[in-house]
Design a protein around this motif. Structure first.
Motif, PDB file in Angstrom:
ATOM      1  N   ASN A  76      21.138 -53.535 -74.198  1.00  0.00           N
ATOM      2  CA  ASN A  76      21.667 -52.718 -73.068  1.00  0.00           C
ATOM      3  C   ASN A  76      22.972 -53.228 -72.704  1.00  0.00           C
ATOM      4  O   ASN A  76      23.712 -52.475 -72.165  1.00  0.00           O
ATOM      5  CB  ASN A  76      20.544 -52.751 -72.001  1.00  0.00           C
ATOM      6  N   LYS A  77      23.208 -54.682 -72.637  1.00  0.00           N
ATOM      7  CA  LYS A  77      24.273 -55.187 -72.190  1.00  0.00           C
ATOM      8  C   LYS A  77      25.333 -54.887 -73.074  1.00  0.00           C
ATOM      9  O   LYS A  77      26.498 -54.659 -72.725  1.00  0.00           O
ATOM     10  CB  LYS A  77      24.228 -56.468 -72.066  1.00  0.00           C
ATOM     11  N   ILE A  78      25.334 -54.825 -74.428  1.00  0.00           N
ATOM     12  CA  ILE A  78      26.402 -54.339 -75.257  1.00  0.00           C
ATOM     13  C   ILE A  78      26.604 -52.879 -75.017  1.00  0.00           C
ATOM     14  O   ILE A  78      27.667 -52.597 -75.067  1.00  0.00           O
ATOM     15  CB  ILE A  78      25.628 -54.788 -76.569  1.00  0.00           C
ATOM     16  N   GLU A  79      25.880 -52.280 -74.809  1.00  0.00           N
ATOM     17  CA  GLU A  79      25.895 -50.785 -74.509  1.00  0.00           C
ATOM     18  C   GLU A  79      26.947 -50.632 -73.345  1.00  0.00           C
ATOM     19  O   GLU A  79      27.824 -49.743 -73.339  1.00  0.00           O
ATOM     20  CB  GLU A  79      24.590 -49.847 -74.621  1.00  0.00           C
ATOM     21  N   LYS A  80      26.366 -51.398 -72.243  1.00  0.00           N
ATOM     22  CA  LYS A  80      27.264 -51.216 -71.194  1.00  0.00           C
ATOM     23  C   LYS A  80      28.746 -51.749 -71.254  1.00  0.00           C
ATOM     24  O   LYS A  80      29.697 -51.177 -70.744  1.00  0.00           O
ATOM     25  CB  LYS A  80      26.554 -52.050 -70.236  1.00  0.00           C
ATOM     26  N   GLY A  81      28.810 -52.570 -72.162  1.00  0.00           N
ATOM     27  CA  GLY A  81      30.213 -53.214 -72.564  1.00  0.00           C
ATOM     28  C   GLY A  81      31.038 -52.286 -73.379  1.00  0.00           C
ATOM     29  O   GLY A  81      32.109 -52.031 -73.224  1.00  0.00           O
ATOM     30  N   THR A  82      30.584 -51.544 -74.271  1.00  0.00           N
ATOM     31  CA  THR A  82      31.007 -50.597 -74.868  1.00  0.00           C
ATOM     32  C   THR A  82      31.586 -49.232 -74.167  1.00  0.00           C
ATOM     33  O   THR A  82      32.536 -48.557 -74.575  1.00  0.00           O
ATOM     34  CB  THR A  82      30.472 -50.247 -76.270  1.00  0.00           C
ATOM     35  N   THR A 113      32.415 -49.382 -71.241  1.00  0.00           N
ATOM     36  CA  THR A 113      33.732 -49.724 -70.374  1.00  0.00           C
ATOM     37  C   THR A 113      35.015 -49.724 -71.255  1.00  0.00           C
ATOM     38  O   THR A 113      36.034 -49.631 -70.757  1.00  0.00           O
ATOM     39  CB  THR A 113      33.754 -51.250 -69.601  1.00  0.00           C
ATOM     40  N   TYR A 170      18.891 -57.560 -74.701  1.00  0.00           N
ATOM     41  CA  TYR A 170      19.928 -57.636 -74.598  1.00  0.00           C
ATOM     42  C   TYR A 170      21.191 -56.761 -75.028  1.00  0.00           C
ATOM     43  O   TYR A 170      22.424 -56.507 -74.859  1.00  0.00           O
ATOM     44  CB  TYR A 170      20.606 -59.030 -75.153  1.00  0.00           C
TER      45      TYR A 170
END
Length: 162
Positions: A136-142, A144, A134
């Motif tokens: 990786n999802k945090i990295e994608k959000g940061t 943006t 999970y």
């Protein structure tokens, strides 16, 4: 000195608010013979302070310590270590010793055990790595959030004060 002033000084003394001169006034008052009867309980305390002021330390302080090292004990310890070494040393026999824990005579058996251990470690490591997916999802959000910096830069350019 008036008794009221002494009582006020005592109150300040108990609160820790007196100066050195005021404390000296109190010491002088309580060292005299004319102390009010209700203040007699303070007289031994101030008498102690006056007596304690006269004490001096008269002993010599040694600046260097003597190191008296006894080399006989080193030789005794060395002999004891050598004796234990000779006593506990077992002769090594050619071949394999089966009584040692954690050793294998057959190299193929040792390889199999190492392979099993590494496979177990790998499976546990993969379980742990899969639960952290999970992140990786945090990295994608940061990533943006980088767009917010561009918006802030443009607003600073627009509202720039000269």
């Amino acid at each position: 000195m008036v008794l009221n002033d002494i009582e006020k000084l005592l109150e300040k003394y108990e609160n820790g608010e007196t100066s050195l001169k005021e404390e000296q006034v109190l010491k002088n008052y309580f060292s005299s013979d004319t102390v009010a009867p209700h203040l007699e309980m303070y007289k031994p305390m101030f008498a102690y302070f006056l007596g304690n002021k006269k004490e001096q330390f008269t002993k010599d302080v040694p600046l260097k310590t003597k190191r008296n090292f006894n080399y006989k004990w080193i030789s005794v310890a060395a002999v004891a270590v050598l004796m234990l070494g000779f006593y506990l040393n077992k002769p090594v026999v050619e071949g394999c010793q089966e009584n040692l824990v954690g050793t294998y005579c057959d190299p193929q058996e040792a390889l199999d055990e190492v392979s099993k251990s590494l496979a177990m470690i790998s499976s546990h490591f993969n379980k742990g790595a899969s639960t952290v997916g999970y992140l990786n999802k945090i990295e994608k959000g940061t990533s943006t959030l980088g767009y917010l910096n561009e918006i802030e830069n443009t607003t600073q350019i627009i509202f720039k004060k000269y």
